[in-house]
Design a protein around this motif. Structure first.
Motif, PDB file in Angstrom:
ATOM      1  N   GLU A  61     121.027  71.853  64.572  1.00 51.05           N
ATOM      2  CA  GLU A  61     121.269  71.220  65.878  1.00 51.05           C
ATOM      3  C   GLU A  61     120.885  72.172  66.996  1.00 51.05           C
TER       4      GLU A  61
ATOM      5  N   LYS B 281     122.194  66.678  72.498  1.00 45.48           N
ATOM      6  CA  LYS B 281     121.857  67.591  71.415  1.00 45.48           C
ATOM      7  C   LYS B 281     120.898  66.869  70.470  1.00 45.48           C
TER       8      LYS B 281
ATOM      9  N   GLN C 110     128.226  59.584  74.191  1.00 42.82           N
ATOM     10  CA  GLN C 110     128.811  59.257  72.888  1.00 42.82           C
ATOM     11  C   GLN C 110     128.566  60.432  71.940  1.00 42.82           C
ATOM     12  N   PRO C 111     129.161  61.600  72.213  1.00 43.93           N
ATOM     13  CA  PRO C 111     128.842  62.802  71.446  1.00 43.93           C
ATOM     14  C   PRO C 111     129.246  62.750  69.981  1.00 43.93           C
ATOM     15  N   ASP C 112     130.194  61.886  69.635  1.00 43.81           N
ATOM     16  CA  ASP C 112     130.652  61.791  68.250  1.00 43.81           C
ATOM     17  C   ASP C 112     129.908  60.734  67.451  1.00 43.81           C
ATOM     18  N   ARG C 113     128.839  60.188  68.050  1.00 40.06           N
ATOM     19  CA  ARG C 113     128.071  59.152  67.363  1.00 40.06           C
ATOM     20  C   ARG C 113     126.615  59.577  67.264  1.00 40.06           C
ATOM     21  N   PRO C 114     126.266  60.364  66.255  1.00 41.57           N
ATOM     22  CA  PRO C 114     124.862  60.770  66.109  1.00 41.57           C
ATOM     23  C   PRO C 114     123.992  59.584  65.716  1.00 41.57           C
TER      24      PRO C 114
ATOM     25  N   ARG D 296     122.460  63.388  69.647  1.00 43.00           N
ATOM     26  CA  ARG D 296     123.819  63.124  70.125  1.00 43.00           C
ATOM     27  C   ARG D 296     123.753  63.034  71.651  1.00 43.00           C
TER      28      ARG D 296
END
Length: 265
Positions: free
Chosen positions: A175, A163, A207-211, A203
Motif C-alpha cells: 500500500e 491510498k 470510505q477508507p475501510d472499503r478497498p 482506498r
C-alpha cells in the motif's frame, strides 16, 4: 446543485460544480425501464441542446449536460407521471475502472519525427508524445518502479488522501499514499525483481475501510491508470433529476430550465 466534498485539487485540475444526481452502487445493474418511453429524445432548444437516450434495459445517456461535450449515464425508472434519472457510470466495477489508452504507433511517431527523433521512446523522452500512454503499455523490468494514477475523468475532481494498493502473485499486498497531498499519483518502488501485479486497489478517504480492487490479467506494467466514479465512492452528492411525462410522451425536466425533450424520429 451537487456539493463536492473538500478534496485537495490536483495541479492543473479544474473542479466544476455541476448538477449531478443521486448515485447507485456502481456494481448494480439497472432494472428494465418502461418500454413505452424507451427511445431517443431531443431538447427543443438552440445549438448544443442536450439529447436523451432511454434504453429499454433501464440505462440512459444524457448528452451535452451540464455543458457541451459532457455525457451523463445511469439508470432510469418511470414512477406514475414522472421519469427519474439516477446518475452512475455503467462501465465501472465497484466505482473504479482501469483506463487503457490505445498504444502509440508508428503513425504517432511520424507526426513528430525529425531533429533526432526516430523512435517512439525518443519522442516520449522529448515530451512530444504522452508518457502516460507509453508507460501504460510498457512492461515492467526488474528494478523498475510501478506507478498508479487515480483520477476522476469527467469533472476533474481530485482523489484526495487516498491510498493505492498492489496485490502481487505471491499474495502480498503493498500500500502507498499519494505523493503530494491528493494528486492521485502513487509510486511503488523497491518491488521484488520478479514481482507480478495481479490486482490494483484503491482506498478512498470517504470510505477508507472499503478497498476497491481491479484484477489484472496482463503482464505487469509501469503505470496503471485508474478512473473513479465520484458518486459511487461518496465524493459527491446531489438530487435526482426528474422529468415529467406529457400527454404526447414528451418529457419536461426540472433542470436546467424546464427543458422540453421531444421524441426523436
Amino acid at each position: 446543485m451537487t456539493r463536492h466534498r473538500s478534496y485537495p485539487r490536483a495541479a492543473g485540475a479544474i473542479v466544476l460544480v455541476c448538477a449531478c444526481m443521486l448515485a447507485l452502487p456502481a456494481a448494480a445493474t439497472c432494472a428494465a425501464g418502461d418500454a413505452a418511453l424507451a427511445g431517443r429524445y431531443a431538447a427543443s432548444a438552440a445549438k448544443a441542446a442536450p439529447s436523451l437516450l432511454l434504453n429499454a434495459d433501464g440505462s440512459f445517456r444524457l448528452r451535452e449536460v451540464p455543458m457541451a461535450g459532457m455525457d451523463v449515464t445511469g439508470c432510469w425508472q418511470r414512477s406514475d407521471g414522472t421519469v427519474v434519472l439516477v446518475e452512475r457510470r455503467l462501465d465501472s466495477e465497484d466505482g473504479i475502472r482501469r483506463a487503457l489508452p490505445p498504444p502509440l504507433t508508428e503513425a504517432d511517431l511520424n507526426k513528430v519525427r525529425g531533429d533526432g527523433i526516430e523512435t517512439l521512446q525518443q519522442a516520449v523522452d522529448a515530451g512530444l508524445l504522452p508518457v502516460a500512454t507509453w508507460w501504460a503499455h510498457r512492461s515492467r523490468r526488474p528494478g523498475e518502479a510501478v506507478w498508479v494514477k487515480v483520477y476522476e475523468p469527467r469533472i476533474g475532481l481530485a482523489v484526495g488522501e487516498a491510498k493505492a494498493m498492489l496485490r502481487l502473485a505471491d499474495g502480498r499486498v503493498i500500500e502507498r499514499t499519494s505523493k503530494e497531498g491528493g494528486d492521485g499519483e502513487f509510486e511503488f518502488a523497491a518491488l521484488p525483481a520478479d514481482a507480478v501485479v495481479k490486482a490494483v486497489g484503491v482506498r478512498f478517504p470517504e470510505q477508507p475501510d472499503r478497498p476497491r480492487w481491479l484484477n489484472v490479467d496482463d503482464a505487469t506494467k509501469l503505470l496503471y491508470l485508474i478512473e473513479f466514479d465520484a458518486n459511487a465512492i461518496g465524493a459527491s452528492e446531489g438530487g435526482a433529476m426528474t422529468l415529467t411525462v406529457q400527454a404526447d410522451r414528451s418529457l419536461i425536466s426540472d433542470f436546467p430550465d424546464a427543458t422540453h425533450f421531444k421524441r426523436a424520429p
